[in-house]
Design a protein around this motif. Structure first.
Motif, PDB file in Angstrom:
ATOM      1  N   VAL B 149       0.987  -1.297   0.052  1.00 30.75           N
ATOM      2  CA  VAL B 149      -0.092  -0.103   0.014  1.00 30.75           C
ATOM      3  C   VAL B 149       0.855   1.147   0.188  1.00 30.75           C
ATOM      4  CG1 VAL B 149      -2.114   0.495   0.886  1.00 30.75           C
ATOM      5  CG2 VAL B 149      -0.691  -0.798   2.542  1.00 30.75           C
ATOM      6  N   LEU B 150       0.485   2.281  -0.695  1.00 27.71           N
ATOM      7  CA  LEU B 150       1.103   3.525  -0.775  1.00 27.71           C
ATOM      8  C   LEU B 150       0.377   4.237   0.428  1.00 27.71           C
ATOM      9  CD1 LEU B 150       2.701   2.695  -2.655  1.00 27.71           C
ATOM     10  CD2 LEU B 150       1.332   3.882  -4.471  1.00 27.71           C
ATOM     11  N   LEU B 151       1.259   5.333   1.096  1.00 27.82           N
ATOM     12  CA  LEU B 151       0.979   6.101   2.244  1.00 27.82           C
ATOM     13  C   LEU B 151       1.069   7.382   1.769  1.00 27.82           C
ATOM     14  CD1 LEU B 151      -0.199   5.898   5.096  1.00 27.82           C
ATOM     15  CD2 LEU B 151       2.320   6.212   6.003  1.00 27.82           C
ATOM     16  N   ASP B 152       0.015   8.133   1.701  1.00 26.12           N
ATOM     17  CA  ASP B 152       0.162   9.559   1.386  1.00 26.12           C
ATOM     18  C   ASP B 152       0.514  10.021   0.265  1.00 26.12           C
ATOM     19  OD1 ASP B 152      -0.416  12.033   2.782  1.00 26.12           O
ATOM     20  OD2 ASP B 152       1.849  12.552   2.558  1.00 26.12           O
ATOM     21  N   ARG B 153       1.451   9.289  -0.188  1.00 23.69           N
ATOM     22  CA  ARG B 153       2.256   9.646  -1.869  1.00 23.69           C
ATOM     23  C   ARG B 153       1.785   8.720  -2.665  1.00 23.69           C
ATOM     24  NH1 ARG B 153       7.961  12.327  -0.134  1.00 23.69           N
ATOM     25  NH2 ARG B 153       7.255  13.723   1.529  1.00 23.69           N
ATOM     26  N   ASP B 154       1.257   9.175  -3.791  1.00 22.86           N
ATOM     27  CA  ASP B 154       1.155   8.093  -4.868  1.00 22.86           C
ATOM     28  C   ASP B 154       2.238   8.092  -5.750  1.00 22.86           C
ATOM     29  OD1 ASP B 154      -0.358   6.350  -6.504  1.00 22.86           O
ATOM     30  OD2 ASP B 154      -1.442   7.895  -7.600  1.00 22.86           O
ATOM     31  N   ILE B 155       2.422   7.058  -6.546  1.00 21.12           N
ATOM     32  CA  ILE B 155       3.289   6.648  -7.461  1.00 21.12           C
ATOM     33  C   ILE B 155       2.965   6.463  -8.774  1.00 21.12           C
ATOM     34  CG2 ILE B 155       5.393   5.355  -8.209  1.00 21.12           C
ATOM     35  CD1 ILE B 155       6.065   4.792  -5.336  1.00 21.12           C
ATOM     36  N   ARG B 156       3.471   7.454  -9.633  1.00 19.79           N
ATOM     37  CA  ARG B 156       2.889   7.431 -11.059  1.00 19.79           C
ATOM     38  C   ARG B 156       3.093   5.914 -11.788  1.00 19.79           C
ATOM     39  NH1 ARG B 156       5.867  12.613 -11.629  1.00 19.79           N
ATOM     40  NH2 ARG B 156       7.286  11.182 -12.212  1.00 19.79           N
ATOM     41  N   GLN B 157       2.312   5.647 -12.627  1.00 20.70           N
ATOM     42  CA  GLN B 157       2.530   4.273 -13.172  1.00 20.70           C
ATOM     43  C   GLN B 157       2.664   2.970 -12.646  1.00 20.70           C
ATOM     44  OE1 GLN B 157       5.182   4.477 -16.447  1.00 20.70           O
ATOM     45  NE2 GLN B 157       4.684   6.505 -16.942  1.00 20.70           N
ATOM     46  N   LEU B 158       2.170   3.394 -11.215  1.00 22.89           N
ATOM     47  CA  LEU B 158       2.070   2.004 -10.207  1.00 22.89           C
ATOM     48  C   LEU B 158       0.644   1.801 -10.102  1.00 22.89           C
ATOM     49  CD1 LEU B 158       3.807  -0.072  -9.001  1.00 22.89           C
ATOM     50  CD2 LEU B 158       3.672   1.465  -7.157  1.00 22.89           C
ATOM     51  N   ASP B 159       0.089   0.742 -10.092  1.00 18.32           N
ATOM     52  CA  ASP B 159      -1.214   0.250  -9.982  1.00 18.32           C
ATOM     53  C   ASP B 159      -1.365  -0.052  -8.625  1.00 18.32           C
ATOM     54  OD1 ASP B 159      -3.708   0.032 -10.461  1.00 18.32           O
ATOM     55  OD2 ASP B 159      -3.587  -2.126 -11.102  1.00 18.32           O
ATOM     56  N   ALA B 160      -1.188   0.721  -7.594  1.00 13.19           N
ATOM     57  CA  ALA B 160      -1.197   0.556  -6.264  1.00 13.19           C
ATOM     58  C   ALA B 160      -1.953   1.479  -5.575  1.00 13.19           C
ATOM     59  CB  ALA B 160       0.011   0.363  -5.477  1.00 13.19           C
ATOM     60  N   ASN B 161      -2.831   1.051  -4.584  1.00 12.16           N
ATOM     61  CA  ASN B 161      -3.925   1.857  -3.753  1.00 12.16           C
ATOM     62  C   ASN B 161      -3.133   2.801  -2.824  1.00 12.16           C
ATOM     63  OD1 ASN B 161      -6.298   1.071  -4.799  1.00 12.16           O
ATOM     64  ND2 ASN B 161      -5.815  -0.947  -3.706  1.00 12.16           N
ATOM     65  N   VAL B 162      -3.403   4.021  -2.777  1.00  9.89           N
ATOM     66  CA  VAL B 162      -3.055   4.957  -1.766  1.00  9.89           C
ATOM     67  C   VAL B 162      -3.910   5.214  -0.658  1.00  9.89           C
ATOM     68  CG1 VAL B 162      -2.153   7.346  -1.604  1.00  9.89           C
ATOM     69  CG2 VAL B 162      -2.277   6.152  -3.914  1.00  9.89           C
ATOM     70  N   ILE B 163      -3.299   5.296   0.535  1.00 11.52           N
ATOM     71  CA  ILE B 163      -4.125   5.499   1.761  1.00 11.52           C
ATOM     72  C   ILE B 163      -3.506   6.615   2.378  1.00 11.52           C
ATOM     73  CG2 ILE B 163      -4.630   4.675   3.972  1.00 11.52           C
ATOM     74  CD1 ILE B 163      -5.025   2.102   3.004  1.00 11.52           C
ATOM     75  N   GLY B 164      -4.576   7.702   2.571  1.00 14.29           N
ATOM     76  CA  GLY B 164      -4.171   8.821   3.234  1.00 14.29           C
ATOM     77  C   GLY B 164      -5.228   9.863   3.645  1.00 14.29           C
ATOM     78  N   LEU B 165      -5.214  11.054   3.780  1.00 14.90           N
ATOM     79  CA  LEU B 165      -5.789  12.339   3.924  1.00 14.90           C
ATOM     80  C   LEU B 165      -6.682  12.444   2.839  1.00 14.90           C
ATOM     81  CD1 LEU B 165      -6.608  14.152   6.102  1.00 14.90           C
ATOM     82  CD2 LEU B 165      -5.246  16.014   4.737  1.00 14.90           C
ATOM     83  N   ASP B 166      -7.838  12.729   3.001  1.00 16.54           N
ATOM     84  CA  ASP B 166      -8.869  13.142   1.783  1.00 16.54           C
ATOM     85  C   ASP B 166      -8.189  14.750   1.520  1.00 16.54           C
ATOM     86  OD1 ASP B 166     -10.590  14.193   0.102  1.00 16.54           O
ATOM     87  OD2 ASP B 166     -12.387  12.816   1.009  1.00 16.54           O
ATOM     88  N   ASN B 167      -7.682  14.763   0.570  1.00 20.23           N
ATOM     89  CA  ASN B 167      -6.954  15.985   0.361  1.00 20.23           C
ATOM     90  C   ASN B 167      -7.803  17.054   0.049  1.00 20.23           C
ATOM     91  OD1 ASN B 167      -4.078  15.530   1.184  1.00 20.23           O
ATOM     92  ND2 ASN B 167      -4.335  14.074  -0.450  1.00 20.23           N
ATOM     93  N   ALA B 168      -8.696  16.873  -1.049  1.00 24.55           N
ATOM     94  CA  ALA B 168      -9.576  17.849  -1.525  1.00 24.55           C
ATOM     95  C   ALA B 168     -10.646  18.043  -0.355  1.00 24.55           C
ATOM     96  CB  ALA B 168     -10.445  17.000  -2.785  1.00 24.55           C
TER      97      ALA B 168
END
Lengths: 343, 343
Positions: B149-168
């Motif tokens: 799992v990705l935390l807080d920061r996404d990684i382009r071109q990687l099909d993984a989920n990101v968990i973190g704050l609802d930034n919007a």
DNA sequence: CTGTTAGCGCGTTCAT
DNA sequence: ATGAACGCGCTAACAG
């Protein structure tokens, strides 16, 4: 470009490279030079195409050691702990070791479990910032030949070294500074010194030195960080024996006292405020809070070095110090110009 | 009372208990019930007198899994990271997993090394708070079947989920609060959004929503946290379009901006100040700094749950959310009573 | 220089 | 209900 779904193993690499496990093993160990250049490249290629990585668990099993260090922290949310963990991790990594950190949240029960866990993972050395007094377990660990250092807090009846701040020196420096700044009455505030040798050392030194220096010293023990408002208020009037200052035994206390000062409307500076442990916000609170910063990097490096020395049979044991001097960070909270007639 | 010097093994216990390795193994596994009560006590005693503890390395080797989770943190000294590490460790422990944390100090190179290390220790799952864009490595890891799992920061071109704050949502809440408090001009300050998707999301949302809400929105990107004094000073005058407020993209920025406000003599409140990330000192800075606290426990629990779901074949996958709402902590820095003629 | 063999400590069939 | 035997991935003797 790895294509295999499951993790590649030594033997697969060997097969692909047309050689034996041993050579591959050598290639990844310290004996790489003993291989023919040709073989080396063959292996390298095979390993690369398979995306091979040595399985450190298996390696550790055989006797090569786990290359793992364990660290037990009483409260990982404490900035001091964070700094030390950071330093330890760096130092360990620099020497080829990885670190597995366990946080006990100051719970002796968790502490025991984590200790069991750490040893179960065959850590080669242990850095312990104790919450309770797990002397029995630690004694067993030491007897089993795993080196161990205590961090900041000593454990009674355990013959292990403690690395941390030079508490006596810290208190001396604080007192010297405060007296020099004209404070004549000092209130030392600490959390409960039970089970935390550093707190005991500081408290004791304070009591002793305050008397020696002829300043009026009082102490206040915070339970659950709730400070006695009356005590503080009375102290702030400092009409009796000249200007007074509050000396906080650690970062937690500094935080609690700063809150109290604000809540009770006590002016910082006229009533001095000083703390052991540097915190990022100390310079932001008007007029700035004077602190004694702990040399966390020195401390963490020393801890790791100690462990490594033991592991290397302390052959060329580099000398290291157990007690480290703090750095005085002077700010406005202790540099108020008092009315001369009081000083 | 352990007496052996070196660590006791399964086979020694078996010998002492007068039985075989298998039974001892069963005793420590989930099949304890299948043993005769007598045998159980015999084994228990033997294990006790030898101080036996299963070797988790060996256990992991066979296929039982390492019971290890790995976590990669970009900056362990960041309070947000500390909080998440703390939560993750608790959650992991609660499910019988241990955590090995690696700090990359925002260095992509260290990141790669640590990633290699983590997989070498056969971690069963990975929580990644990325510093760079190690997509290739992570892709390989995912392909090898290790959940991630990705935390807080996404990684382009990687099909993984990101968990973190609802930034919007966070930006929306901040804007709503600021507008409601009478601020009509808002300066959004962020560190470089390169390689940090959370920063990008917040920045973009701010630009978009400021326009929608009809407030005057400006943005300022801090490089090395040195803020443009002129920009700030000009902004503080807020004579043009009504009272202004500074919105800080994260805790680091809040710290930097607070310093600036003090240095430049800008009054907090008249010129608003608000930050994403709650910090312990925000209530101490007069008149208190309004923040949007991240629900670090929810986030860390979600991350661990996600991993565990994947590991259990996501059999009874408990539903979890990837984006978590912040909690608004209103303080004096945004509740100044402005002159009505400006509002 | 290289390959063969034998464990490391444990879980897991498969018999008994 | 219990035990014997095999193998996990790797390193370390010991040959060749």
């Amino acid at each position: 470009m790895p294509v295999t779904l499951s993790r590649a193993t030594l033997i697969e690499v060997a097969k692909l490279a047309g050689t034996s496990k041993t050579s591959v093993s050598r290639f990844f160990g310290p004996e790489r030079e003993r291989l023919t250049p040709k073989l080396q490249t063959r292996i390298a290629e095979a390993a690369d195409t398979l995306g091979y990585q040595p399985n450190l668990m298996a390696r550790g099993l055989k006797g090569g050691g786990s290359r793992l260090l364990g660290m037990l922290v009483a409260d990982i949310r404490n900035p001091f702990s964070v700094a030390v963990v950071h330093g330890v991790e760096q130092a360990a990594r620099a020497h080829g070791y990885s670190l597995i950190v366990c946080n006990t949240d100051n719970d002796p029960e968790q502490e025991q479990q984590h200790l069991r866990l750490l040893t179960a993972y065959q850590v080669e050395g242990l850095i312990i910032n104790a919450a309770g007094q797990p002397e029995a377990q630690l004694q067993a660990i030491m007897r089993s030949g795993v080196p161990l250092v205590l961090l900041d807090r000593d454990i009674r009846q355990l013959d292990a070294n403690v690395i941390g701040l030079d508490n006596a020196l810290a208190i001396d420096m604080a007192l010297e500074h405060l007296v020099q700044q004209g404070y004549r009455s000092i209130l030392y505030v600490s959390e409960s010194p039970a089970y935390a040798s550093a707190r005991q050392e500081r408290l004791q030194r304070f009591t002793q030195q305050a008397a020696t220096l002829g300043v009026k010293g009082q102490t206040l023990i915070l339970s659950n960080l709730a400070a006695h408002a009356p005590t503080l208020k009375a102290f702030a009037k400092h009409s009796v024996s000249g200007p007074g200052a509050v000396l906080c035994a650690n970062g937690n206390v500094t935080l609690a006292m700063t809150r109290r000062f604000q809540k009770l409307g006590i002016a910082i500076g006229p009533t001095g405020l000083m703390g052991i442990d540097e915190l990022e916000w100390c310079e932001l609170i008007t007029p700035g809070i004077t602190t004694l910063a702990q040399p966390t990097d020195d401390i963490s490096h020393a801890a790791v070095s100690y462990l490594l020395n033991q592991l290397n049979g302390s052959a060329q044991a580099s000398p290291l110090s157990y007690r480290h001097a703090p750095r005085l960070q002077v700010r406005g909270s202790t540099t108020f110009k008092h009315d001369p007639k009081h000083v």
